[in-house]
Design a protein around this motif. Structure first.
Motif, PDB file in Angstrom:
ATOM      1  N   GLY A 211      -7.858 -11.143   0.518  1.00 30.51           N
ATOM      2  CA  GLY A 211      -8.129 -10.329  -0.652  1.00 30.51           C
ATOM      3  C   GLY A 211      -9.256  -9.347  -0.455  1.00 30.51           C
ATOM      4  N   LYS A 212     -10.346  -9.764   0.185  1.00 32.18           N
ATOM      5  CA  LYS A 212     -11.452  -8.827   0.368  1.00 32.18           C
ATOM      6  C   LYS A 212     -11.025  -7.669   1.258  1.00 32.18           C
ATOM      7  CE  LYS A 212     -15.962  -7.623   1.782  1.00 32.18           C
ATOM      8  NZ  LYS A 212     -17.372  -7.927   2.071  1.00 32.18           N
ATOM      9  N   ALA A 213     -10.368  -7.953   2.372  1.00 33.66           N
ATOM     10  CA  ALA A 213      -9.940  -6.888   3.275  1.00 33.66           C
ATOM     11  C   ALA A 213      -8.980  -5.928   2.579  1.00 33.66           C
ATOM     12  CB  ALA A 213      -9.280  -7.493   4.511  1.00 33.66           C
ATOM     13  N   MET A 214      -8.028  -6.484   1.819  1.00 30.15           N
ATOM     14  CA  MET A 214      -7.055  -5.653   1.120  1.00 30.15           C
ATOM     15  C   MET A 214      -7.734  -4.801   0.055  1.00 30.15           C
ATOM     16  SD  MET A 214      -5.563  -5.830  -2.120  1.00 30.15           S
ATOM     17  CE  MET A 214      -4.527  -4.493  -2.724  1.00 30.15           C
ATOM     18  N   TYR A 215      -8.620  -5.416  -0.720  1.00 32.31           N
ATOM     19  CA  TYR A 215      -9.290  -4.721  -1.824  1.00 32.31           C
ATOM     20  C   TYR A 215     -10.062  -3.503  -1.327  1.00 32.31           C
ATOM     21  CZ  TYR A 215     -12.499  -3.901  -5.696  1.00 32.31           C
ATOM     22  OH  TYR A 215     -13.220  -3.320  -6.697  1.00 32.31           O
ATOM     23  N   GLN A 216     -10.833  -3.682  -0.265  1.00 34.13           N
ATOM     24  CA  GLN A 216     -11.636  -2.577   0.239  1.00 34.13           C
ATOM     25  C   GLN A 216     -10.773  -1.473   0.841  1.00 34.13           C
ATOM     26  OE1 GLN A 216     -14.610  -2.118  -0.473  1.00 34.13           O
ATOM     27  NE2 GLN A 216     -15.413  -4.129  -0.999  1.00 34.13           N
ATOM     28  N   ARG A 217      -9.722  -1.852   1.568  1.00 32.59           N
ATOM     29  CA  ARG A 217      -8.900  -0.842   2.223  1.00 32.59           C
ATOM     30  C   ARG A 217      -8.113   0.000   1.229  1.00 32.59           C
ATOM     31  NH1 ARG A 217      -4.354  -1.764   7.019  1.00 32.59           N
ATOM     32  NH2 ARG A 217      -3.841   0.455   7.265  1.00 32.59           N
ATOM     33  N   ASP A 224       0.559   5.394  -4.593  1.00 36.55           N
ATOM     34  CA  ASP A 224       1.803   4.909  -3.993  1.00 36.55           C
ATOM     35  C   ASP A 224       1.547   4.204  -2.664  1.00 36.55           C
ATOM     36  OD1 ASP A 224       1.064   7.309  -2.783  1.00 36.55           O
ATOM     37  OD2 ASP A 224       3.133   7.978  -2.469  1.00 36.55           O
ATOM     38  N   GLN A 225       0.618   4.741  -1.879  1.00 38.00           N
ATOM     39  CA  GLN A 225       0.267   4.110  -0.612  1.00 38.00           C
ATOM     40  C   GLN A 225      -0.387   2.750  -0.841  1.00 38.00           C
ATOM     41  OE1 GLN A 225      -2.259   7.264   0.881  1.00 38.00           O
ATOM     42  NE2 GLN A 225      -0.664   7.980   2.286  1.00 38.00           N
ATOM     43  N   ALA A 226      -1.226   2.674  -1.871  1.00 37.55           N
ATOM     44  CA  ALA A 226      -1.913   1.416  -2.170  1.00 37.55           C
ATOM     45  C   ALA A 226      -0.919   0.323  -2.543  1.00 37.55           C
ATOM     46  CB  ALA A 226      -2.929   1.626  -3.298  1.00 37.55           C
ATOM     47  N   TYR A 227       0.075   0.677  -3.364  1.00 39.05           N
ATOM     48  CA  TYR A 227       1.067  -0.329  -3.747  1.00 39.05           C
ATOM     49  C   TYR A 227       1.927  -0.755  -2.562  1.00 39.05           C
ATOM     50  CZ  TYR A 227       0.326  -0.755  -8.747  1.00 39.05           C
ATOM     51  OH  TYR A 227      -0.207  -1.070  -9.966  1.00 39.05           O
ATOM     52  N   GLU A 228       2.273   0.175  -1.701  1.00 35.35           N
ATOM     53  CA  GLU A 228       3.064  -0.176  -0.522  1.00 35.35           C
ATOM     54  C   GLU A 228       2.274  -1.112   0.386  1.00 35.35           C
ATOM     55  OE1 GLU A 228       5.418   1.945   3.238  1.00 35.35           O
ATOM     56  OE2 GLU A 228       4.323   3.172   1.775  1.00 35.35           O
ATOM     57  N   TYR A 229       1.029  -0.760   0.604  1.00 32.48           N
ATOM     58  CA  TYR A 229       0.164  -1.588   1.449  1.00 32.48           C
ATOM     59  C   TYR A 229      -0.065  -2.964   0.816  1.00 32.48           C
ATOM     60  CZ  TYR A 229      -4.300  -3.372   3.220  1.00 32.48           C
ATOM     61  OH  TYR A 229      -5.298  -4.175   3.717  1.00 32.48           O
ATOM     62  N   ALA A 230      -0.377  -2.990  -0.486  1.00 31.17           N
ATOM     63  CA  ALA A 230      -0.663  -4.254  -1.174  1.00 31.17           C
ATOM     64  C   ALA A 230       0.551  -5.168  -1.196  1.00 31.17           C
ATOM     65  CB  ALA A 230      -1.141  -3.970  -2.601  1.00 31.17           C
ATOM     66  N   GLY A 231       1.731  -4.591  -1.349  1.00 24.51           N
ATOM     67  CA  GLY A 231       2.944  -5.399  -1.339  1.00 24.51           C
ATOM     68  C   GLY A 231       3.149  -6.104  -0.013  1.00 24.51           C
ATOM     69  N   GLY A 232       2.885  -5.387   1.076  1.00 22.60           N
ATOM     70  CA  GLY A 232       3.008  -5.993   2.401  1.00 22.60           C
ATOM     71  C   GLY A 232       1.989  -7.099   2.622  1.00 22.60           C
ATOM     72  N   VAL A 233       0.757  -6.842   2.176  1.00 18.74           N
ATOM     73  CA  VAL A 233      -0.289  -7.852   2.320  1.00 18.74           C
ATOM     74  C   VAL A 233       0.058  -9.101   1.521  1.00 18.74           C
ATOM     75  CG1 VAL A 233      -2.703  -8.397   1.795  1.00 18.74           C
ATOM     76  CG2 VAL A 233      -2.128  -6.196   2.822  1.00 18.74           C
ATOM     77  N   MET A 234       0.557  -8.900   0.287  1.00 21.81           N
ATOM     78  CA  MET A 234       0.862 -10.045  -0.561  1.00 21.81           C
ATOM     79  C   MET A 234       2.030 -10.858  -0.006  1.00 21.81           C
ATOM     80  SD  MET A 234       0.913  -9.939  -4.691  1.00 21.81           S
ATOM     81  CE  MET A 234       0.617 -11.432  -5.636  1.00 21.81           C
ATOM     82  N   ALA A 235       3.002 -10.162   0.583  1.00 22.15           N
ATOM     83  CA  ALA A 235       4.129 -10.871   1.194  1.00 22.15           C
ATOM     84  C   ALA A 235       3.656 -11.731   2.359  1.00 22.15           C
ATOM     85  CB  ALA A 235       5.184  -9.864   1.650  1.00 22.15           C
ATOM     86  N   CYS A 236       2.743 -11.185   3.167  1.00 18.27           N
ATOM     87  CA  CYS A 236       2.189 -11.963   4.277  1.00 18.27           C
ATOM     88  C   CYS A 236       1.385 -13.152   3.754  1.00 18.27           C
ATOM     89  CB  CYS A 236       1.314 -11.077   5.150  1.00 18.27           C
ATOM     90  SG  CYS A 236       2.230  -9.887   6.150  1.00 18.27           S
ATOM     91  N   ASN A 237       0.614 -12.923   2.695  1.00 14.76           N
ATOM     92  CA  ASN A 237      -0.180 -13.988   2.092  1.00 14.76           C
ATOM     93  C   ASN A 237       0.715 -15.117   1.584  1.00 14.76           C
ATOM     94  OD1 ASN A 237      -2.961 -13.893  -0.338  1.00 14.76           O
ATOM     95  ND2 ASN A 237      -2.181 -15.553   0.915  1.00 14.76           N
TER      96      ASN A 237
END
Length: 261
Positions: A211-217, A224-237
């Motif tokens: 969460g910290k790494a994702m939040y800062q990045r 739109d880029q943030a949602y695409e990135y966050a979706g990938g991170v959440m799927a990995c999580n």
């Protein structure tokens, strides 16, 4: 290993590290030596997979009075100043990019680069009596590097007002403006920080680090880029053992047993 004479004291208790600025007679001004110790210890701690949280504290009556102005005036060369501010900037970026949450524990005053330190931490708890300012403007120096941290923590106009007036604000106003998370009676500062640390340490270490790494990045991304990135991170999580355990524990109405992966 640190000693009582070190500009930075380091204490490790289980999964929590406390870094204490230790120049109380100089109101913990950020000397070259203190910046070097901060950077060295942050780099070392960042590689510690067992670490869950860091507390940035200070000895004495003040949190941090900013840069060491006497040391700065002793070397009046632009190249020296550029190197000094670059070194300070690396410390601030190390706090932002640190893999686990960093909590500022603030008493007394936090001015100029000291206020920048507070703004660069993920979370901040202050005593009611604490004061904050970016007061370089009062001595003819606009706090340009602290401005980078403030404008990422506070509303733009509020940050600029502090920067251009040098006005001190109290803990209540600092909470209202988003510079700190909470203000507590002076005698309750230790307990409030300990409670926040305990809450963070009770969560899945995988989720907190992710969460910290994702939040800062994502902060620097378009929506739109943030949602695409966050979706990938959440799927990995979701594929982590801790996520499966946490969800199962919720369904089964029992406390989770984190495995840290």
């Amino acid at each position: 290993m640190t000693t009582a004479e070190s500009p930075l004291l380091v204490d490790r208790a289980d999964a929590v590290a406390t870094l204490t600025l230790n120049r109380p007679a100089q109101f913990n001004a950020l000397s070259e030596e203190l910046l070097e110790e901060l950077q060295r210890n942050l780099d070392a701690l960042a590689a510690d997979d067992e670490l869950r949280c860091v507390v940035l504290a200070a000895a004495g009556r003040a949190f941090c009075a900013g840069h060491d102005l006497k040391q700065m005036r002793a070397q009046p060369e632009q190249e020296y100043y550029e190197q000094l501010f670059a070194r300070c900037g690396r410390v601030m970026q190390s706090l932002v990019g640190f893999p686990v949450p960093v909590i500022a524990k603030v008493q007394g005053m936090a001015t100029a680069a000291g206020c920048q330190l507070v703004a660069s931490c993920d979370l901040a708890v202050a005593a009611d009596s604490a004061k904050f300012a970016v007061s370089g403007i009062n001595v003819g120096l606009f706090c340009s590097t602290p401005a980078v941290a403030l404008t990422r923590s506070m509303p733009i106009k509020k940050a600029f007002e502090m920067l251009v007036t040098g006005r001190f604000i109290g803990s209540t106003e600092a909470v209202e403006n988003g510079l700190i998370n909470q203000a507590v009676p002076d005698g309750q500062l230790d307990a409030a920080v300990a409670a926040l640390v305990q809450t963070i340490c009770s969560k899945s270490p995988v989720a907190v680090r992710t969460g910290k790494a994702m939040y800062q990045r994502q902060r620097g991304m378009a929506l739109d880029q943030a949602y695409e990135y966050a979706g990938g991170v959440m799927a990995c999580n979701m594929m982590a053992a801790d996520a499966a355990e946490g969800i199962d524990a919720f369904i089964e109405k029992r406390p989770p047993m984190w495995v840290g992966r």
